[in-house]
Design an enzyme around this catalytic site. Structure first.
Site, short mmCIF file in Angstrom:
data_model
loop_
_atom_site.label_atom_id
_atom_site.label_comp_id
_atom_site.label_asym_id
_atom_site.label_seq_id
_atom_site.Cartn_x
_atom_site.Cartn_y
_atom_site.Cartn_z
N GLN A 31 -10.11 -33.65 -46.28
CA GLN A 31 -10.59 -34.96 -45.82
C GLN A 31 -10.75 -35.93 -46.99
OE1 GLN A 31 -13.96 -33.26 -43.82
NE2 GLN A 31 -14.68 -32.26 -45.66
N ASP A 83 -24.71 -27.76 -39.37
CA ASP A 83 -24.85 -29.08 -39.99
C ASP A 83 -23.43 -29.63 -40.19
OD1 ASP A 83 -25.51 -31.30 -41.44
OD2 ASP A 83 -26.24 -30.22 -43.19
N SER A 84 -22.81 -29.95 -39.08
CA SER A 84 -21.39 -30.30 -39.10
C SER A 84 -21.19 -31.80 -39.21
CB SER A 84 -20.74 -29.82 -37.82
OG SER A 84 -21.23 -30.57 -36.73
N ASP A 88 -18.62 -34.97 -37.68
CA ASP A 88 -18.27 -35.31 -36.30
C ASP A 88 -17.12 -34.43 -35.79
OD1 ASP A 88 -20.12 -37.58 -36.10
OD2 ASP A 88 -18.86 -38.43 -37.67
N PRO A 132 -11.75 -31.12 -39.45
CA PRO A 132 -12.12 -29.72 -39.63
C PRO A 132 -13.33 -29.28 -38.82
CG PRO A 132 -12.55 -30.99 -41.64
CD PRO A 132 -11.77 -31.87 -40.73
#
Lengths: 278, 278
Positions: free
Chosen positions: A31, A155-156, A158, A162
């Site tokens: 990213q 704790d991702s 959006d 990934p």
């Protein structure tokens, strides 16, 4: 130079922040990562152009993701964090002395490295000896894993790119298996004002798997709509009935958002949010 | 044409909304009034370039300003609204059958007229026979007034321009005098994240005058920081101890935000807000 950052939360609505300085900008394997110095909100971490956190309001998100489950589970020794490369979640977790072992699985090493360099107020907890850092895919990590945890925190970012798989039924099933028989899962579940489909799906999946599923909420000014939701899903404990209020009230560390009142108030849902997860 | 509205909430931070159509734009005697059709939030009322409401999220603000005091006062017959020209507050008030008489004092006739024409979902309550509409200055109205009210609601715009005096110690003293011996005042008190000085002053003034003063909060996505605060100040009743929970639970009208859980949860303040009004 007049530099402004824009994030379109939905196609016709967004936030804008004046930028004093661009500290870091890198396309990692997964990213685009940015660290920008804002005029009003301190330093800001962005991923693929979306605000992940700002120094000024991250405390709300990280306190709510951690102190809620930690004030319910009676003996939280082993905690797994999936994502959370900035370190904010771990920083709050290490405040709890009873937690002996924290495993964090972050997919993108560059997020950790950038945070260590530019966000010391968040990443400081990562060097705590109770913390075990793994660089890898959280989805693969929980699949078929024999090790069991007391608490798992998602704790991702959006659910695009990934992190998309972190909102799927299959993933939640593997998470369930990795929890002890009285384990608790907590996850960030996006804005109840803007991403209602994500929330409906996520809570439907969780309810298929976990006997206890509750939504809670908090304001996070720089997140879409400023209103954020979280899921508390567990095998045994209810976040209110089993709330260890004395533990929360007599906490030995400072918080800026969380307290024993907030713990109860966060589960008192407005009508439109009750309807979303009914 | 690509038309975007920007509001800078503080100099380096703001919101941006895509505009489909400009329906109304007028410099009234007091202020610039705009009604714009947004892409995502329905119609929006602006005053001097600041968002006063959007059709999509105004329900939170107006429900919290009205149903909280109406679910505490045991016999709310006479209510005074200062400001609130859009009609949203009155729309919620008329849902309460026990309210016999609503006086609304709005300084700017053009706000009422624009709302009547372009925001029928808000202004509909203004034609209710229990509503008495006065065009005038709320500050002058309460000064030396002999008439007494059960509840007074300050539905003001931000404390710049004509609404500035609605946040002063002297004005609150006059409001106190216009309340019956068990009267309740409710006021919007800005963002606890962005306007901390306004809030500190306002609550200090209120505490000089009223025996009971409590802050409560709600998320309002299009307001600065998305987090909004309100003051509950009264001569006798506490919003939680005297909460008529059965009345709230058995309400005969539909709400989208307010319910009996929200009533209690809204007063459960985060640490940084407790510190603000300590």
């Amino acid at each position: 130079m007049d530099l402004w950052f824009y994030e379109k939360h939905i196609p016709g609505t967004g936030i804008t922040l004046k930028i004093k300085n661009v500290l870091y900008f890198k396309k990692s394997r997964y990213q685009h990562i940015g660290i920008l110095e804002t005029e009003d909100f301190g330093r800001m971490l962005t991923i693929d152009g979306m605000v992940m956190l700002t120094e000024r309001d991250e405390f709300i998100y990280h306190e709510m993701l951690t102190h809620i489950p930690l004030s319910v589970h009676p003996d939280p020794e082993k905690v797994l964090v999936i994502g959370g490369g900035d370190g904010g979640t771990v920083r709050e977790l290490v405040k709890h002395r009873e937690v002996k072992n924290i495993t964090m699985v972050e997919i993108d090493r560059d997020v950790i490295d950038a945070s260590r360099k530019y966000l010391p107020g968040l990443s400081s907890g990562l060097k705590n000896p109770r913390v075990h850092l793994l660089i890898g895919d959280g989805i693969k990590y929980v699949k078929g894993k024999k090790e069991k945890f007391d608490i798992i925190i998602l704790d991702s970012s959006d659910p695009v790119g990934p992190a998309e798989g972190l909102f799927s039924l299959n993933f939640f099933k593997h998470v369930f298996t990795c929890l002890k028989e009285d384990g608790i899962l907590v996850a960030q579940t996006e804005s109840p004002f803007m991403y209602q489909n994500v929330i409906r799906d996520t809570f439907r999946y969780l309810k298929e798997i976990f006997p206890v599923v509750r939504m809670y909420f908090a304001p996070v000014p720089t997140y879409p709509s400023g209103l954020w939701s979280f899921a508390f899903a567990s095998k045994k404990y209810d976040p209110i009935l089993n709330f260890r209020i004395e533990q929360a009230r007599n906490r030995k560390f400072r918080t800026r958002y969380y307290n024993e009142d907030v713990h109860r108030g966060a589960f008192m849902l407005p009508e439109f949010m009750k309807n979303l997860v009914r």
